[in-house]
Write a protein that holds these residues in place. Structure first.
Motif, PDB file in Angstrom:
ATOM      1  N   GLY A 219     -65.698  32.404  22.263  1.00 29.08           N
ATOM      2  CA  GLY A 219     -64.493  33.127  21.873  1.00 29.08           C
ATOM      3  C   GLY A 219     -64.817  34.346  21.031  1.00 29.08           C
ATOM      4  O   GLY A 219     -65.982  34.695  20.799  1.00 29.08           O
ATOM      5  N   GLU A 220     -63.785  34.973  20.543  1.00 28.32           N
ATOM      6  CA  GLU A 220     -63.938  36.213  19.778  1.00 28.32           C
ATOM      7  C   GLU A 220     -64.743  36.025  18.504  1.00 28.32           C
ATOM      8  O   GLU A 220     -65.520  36.898  18.103  1.00 28.32           O
ATOM      9  CB  GLU A 220     -62.548  36.769  19.431  1.00 28.32           C
ATOM     10  CG  GLU A 220     -62.573  38.087  18.682  1.00 28.32           C
ATOM     11  CD  GLU A 220     -61.176  38.595  18.342  1.00 28.32           C
ATOM     12  OE1 GLU A 220     -61.080  39.631  17.659  1.00 28.32           O
ATOM     13  OE2 GLU A 220     -60.189  37.943  18.749  1.00 28.32           O
ATOM     14  N   PHE A 221     -64.591  34.841  17.870  1.00 23.96           N
ATOM     15  CA  PHE A 221     -65.235  34.625  16.574  1.00 23.96           C
ATOM     16  C   PHE A 221     -66.397  33.627  16.644  1.00 23.96           C
ATOM     17  O   PHE A 221     -66.878  33.165  15.618  1.00 23.96           O
ATOM     18  CB  PHE A 221     -64.198  34.129  15.557  1.00 23.96           C
ATOM     19  CG  PHE A 221     -63.037  35.073  15.368  1.00 23.96           C
ATOM     20  CD1 PHE A 221     -63.215  36.263  14.680  1.00 23.96           C
ATOM     21  CD2 PHE A 221     -61.798  34.789  15.917  1.00 23.96           C
ATOM     22  CE1 PHE A 221     -62.154  37.139  14.508  1.00 23.96           C
ATOM     23  CE2 PHE A 221     -60.730  35.658  15.753  1.00 23.96           C
ATOM     24  CZ  PHE A 221     -60.914  36.843  15.058  1.00 23.96           C
ATOM     25  N   GLN A 222     -66.860  33.311  17.853  1.00 24.33           N
ATOM     26  CA  GLN A 222     -67.988  32.400  18.046  1.00 24.33           C
ATOM     27  C   GLN A 222     -67.792  31.091  17.277  1.00 24.33           C
ATOM     28  O   GLN A 222     -68.657  30.654  16.513  1.00 24.33           O
ATOM     29  CB  GLN A 222     -69.304  33.068  17.659  1.00 24.33           C
ATOM     30  CG  GLN A 222     -69.829  34.039  18.703  1.00 24.33           C
ATOM     31  CD  GLN A 222     -70.156  33.363  20.028  1.00 24.33           C
ATOM     32  OE1 GLN A 222     -70.915  32.404  20.077  1.00 24.33           O
ATOM     33  NE2 GLN A 222     -69.549  33.865  21.111  1.00 24.33           N
ATOM     34  N   LYS A 223     -66.650  30.464  17.501  1.00 27.94           N
ATOM     35  CA  LYS A 223     -66.339  29.178  16.888  1.00 27.94           C
ATOM     36  C   LYS A 223     -66.271  28.103  17.962  1.00 27.94           C
ATOM     37  O   LYS A 223     -66.202  28.400  19.155  1.00 27.94           O
ATOM     38  CB  LYS A 223     -65.008  29.242  16.132  1.00 27.94           C
ATOM     39  CG  LYS A 223     -65.032  30.135  14.904  1.00 27.94           C
ATOM     40  CD  LYS A 223     -63.699  30.054  14.157  1.00 27.94           C
ATOM     41  CE  LYS A 223     -63.732  30.866  12.870  1.00 27.94           C
ATOM     42  NZ  LYS A 223     -62.448  30.775  12.124  1.00 27.94           N
TER      43      LYS A 223
ATOM     44  N   TRP B 226     -65.526  31.698  27.857  1.00 25.77           N
ATOM     45  CA  TRP B 226     -65.508  31.328  26.444  1.00 25.77           C
ATOM     46  C   TRP B 226     -66.877  31.547  25.809  1.00 25.77           C
ATOM     47  O   TRP B 226     -66.993  32.079  24.708  1.00 25.77           O
ATOM     48  CB  TRP B 226     -65.092  29.864  26.296  1.00 25.77           C
ATOM     49  CG  TRP B 226     -65.164  29.326  24.893  1.00 25.77           C
ATOM     50  CD1 TRP B 226     -66.144  28.549  24.362  1.00 25.77           C
ATOM     51  CD2 TRP B 226     -64.221  29.552  23.837  1.00 25.77           C
ATOM     52  NE1 TRP B 226     -65.891  28.252  23.047  1.00 25.77           N
ATOM     53  CE2 TRP B 226     -64.705  28.858  22.698  1.00 25.77           C
ATOM     54  CE3 TRP B 226     -63.026  30.247  23.739  1.00 25.77           C
ATOM     55  CZ2 TRP B 226     -64.036  28.855  21.483  1.00 25.77           C
ATOM     56  CZ3 TRP B 226     -62.350  30.245  22.520  1.00 25.77           C
ATOM     57  CH2 TRP B 226     -62.842  29.559  21.418  1.00 25.77           C
TER      58      TRP B 226
ATOM     59  N   ASN C 225     -69.143  33.629  26.685  1.00 29.47           N
ATOM     60  CA  ASN C 225     -69.342  35.083  26.569  1.00 29.47           C
ATOM     61  C   ASN C 225     -70.819  35.441  26.366  1.00 29.47           C
ATOM     62  O   ASN C 225     -71.182  36.239  25.510  1.00 29.47           O
ATOM     63  CB  ASN C 225     -68.499  35.640  25.413  1.00 29.47           C
ATOM     64  CG  ASN C 225     -68.427  37.164  25.442  1.00 29.47           C
ATOM     65  OD1 ASN C 225     -68.566  37.769  26.502  1.00 29.47           O
ATOM     66  ND2 ASN C 225     -68.245  37.772  24.276  1.00 29.47           N
TER      67      ASN C 225
END
Length: 390
Positions: A335-339, A372, A374
């Motif tokens: 995701g955008e915040f690597q969570k 996801w 990415n």
């Protein structure tokens, strides 16, 4: 250099050979040497003796120093090679580079010879080490690939699963060549057993545990149709197999597992889990019924009492869908915040895809996972099994 160097000189001129030998002695180089100047003698010495380095004159009456290098290379002798030349041109340098000559020395600059010898020997040692590592890695990879063939042979035939449950899927994505996650199913009369298991670790250790688990489950399914009893006996079997019932040194390996049995006539689903849940989405509903497993792994840390695993019985209706899975999908970073996606994120995803056929659900989950991540590395083995009651 403390070690005595074994040098093969390829030099037809006695004067030039004596000059090289005197110079190396003057520089306190510890060496012994053999000198040749014909092609046949050079080949004989290569076959007969072991040398640490070859120092060859570029121009010889019968053959050239470059030809000597090619012969050594053809004989598969990865020996450091230095050419000594009176002159050097751009064409000669290009030829040296193309052929892979380790170094060259001008006769007017023999002061550079000791450092050149040390450098090319060190370079060859590094090259040989890298080559040895590459061969070792290839051998290990070949062994792991063969082990994958054995592990795949242990896994059940997916054709049986697809024939029994046309509306179903199994998303199976090992992190490495070998997997610590495994799926298992077995038909015994009217009862069909399905399991999704996550062994300690992944790769080779996890794969070894998976094969033990599959073998134990195949035997236990013939003794009872109760998932909770199978898990209880599986726990005992794993502890015995890995000597976990002793008070001395023992393995703490084990597995988390979700195990179901489904009666094809009554459509009664029985579930028991070791640290893994069962998710059910009823036909037409927009919520997930979560039935949690017992908070105890199969095997692992030694306990004084053999635990009982909770059993739950569910009456399925037409169109109901249930899922069992390991933790790899929910634990994937991205995701955008690597969570982590988390279990809540996976639940939302499952609800979003309820209105599409099961084979399309598998494709959607796989596509979502790749998007996801990415480009990030897969952190664990991934396994999700979904079945829709017809």
């Amino acid at each position: 250099m403390d070690k005595e160097l074994r040098i093969l000189f390829v030099e037809d001129s006695e004067t030039d050979a004596d000059l090289l030998i005197r110079f190396l002695k003057r520089e306190s180089i510890n060496f012994s040497y053999t000198r040749v100047w014909s092609k046949n003698d050079f080949i004989i010495e290569l076959k007969k003796n072991i040398f640490d380095i070859i120092i060859a004159d570029h121009s010889l009456p019968q053959f050239s120093g470059m030809e000597a290098y090619r012969i050594a290379k053809k004989e598969n002798k990865n020996i450091p090679f230095i050419l000594v030349t009176g002159t050097v041109t751009e064409n000669i340098l290009t030829e040296y580079a193309k052929e892979g000559i380790d170094d060259y020395i001008l006769k007017e600059n023999l002061l550079r010879l000791p450092s050149a010898i040390q450098n090319v020997i060190s370079k060859k040692k590094i090259e040989q080490l890298n080559y040895d590592l590459e061969i070792a890695q290839k051998n290990i990879t070949d062994s792991i690939n063969y082990a994958k063939t054995i592990q795949n042979a242990m896994l059940p035939d997916t054709a049986l699963f697809s024939d029994t449950f046309p509306e179903s899927f199994g998303l199976y994505k090992p992190k490495d060549i070998l997997s610590g996650d495994f799926y298992w199913f077995k038909k015994v009369e009217n009862t069909f057993f399905i399991a999704a298991a996550d062994c300690t670790g992944h790769g080779i250790p996890g794969a070894l545990m998976s094969m033990i688990g599959i073998e134990k489950l195949n035997n236990l399914a013939l003794t009872t149709n109760e998932p909770s009893e199978i898990l209880k006996q599986l726990n005992k079997s794993i502890e015995t197999a890995l000597c976990q019932s002793t008070l001395y040194e023992h393995s703490q390996d084990g597995m988390d597992i979700a195990l179901c049995s489904l009666d094809n006539e009554t459509k009664i689903l029985k579930f028991s889990g070791a640290n893994r849940p069962l998710w059910i989405i009823r036909n037409g509903k927009s919520e997930i019924e979560e039935i949690k497993g017992t908070k105890k792994a199969i095997g692992g840390i030694l306990t004084e009492q053999c635990p009982n695993f909770k059993s739950t019985q569910i009456q399925l209706q037409k169109g109901d869908t249930f899922y069992i899975f390991t933790d790899g999908f929910a634990d994937q970073f991205g995701g955008e915040f690597q969570k982590k996606l988390t279990s809540q994120g996976l639940k939302k995803l499952m609800l979003d895809i309820q209105n599409i056929p099961m084979n399309q659900q598998e494709m959607h989950l796989n596509n979502f996972l790749e998007k996801w991540k990415n480009g990030a590395e897969q952190v664990d083995d991934i396994l999700i099994i979904g079945i829709r009651q017809e």
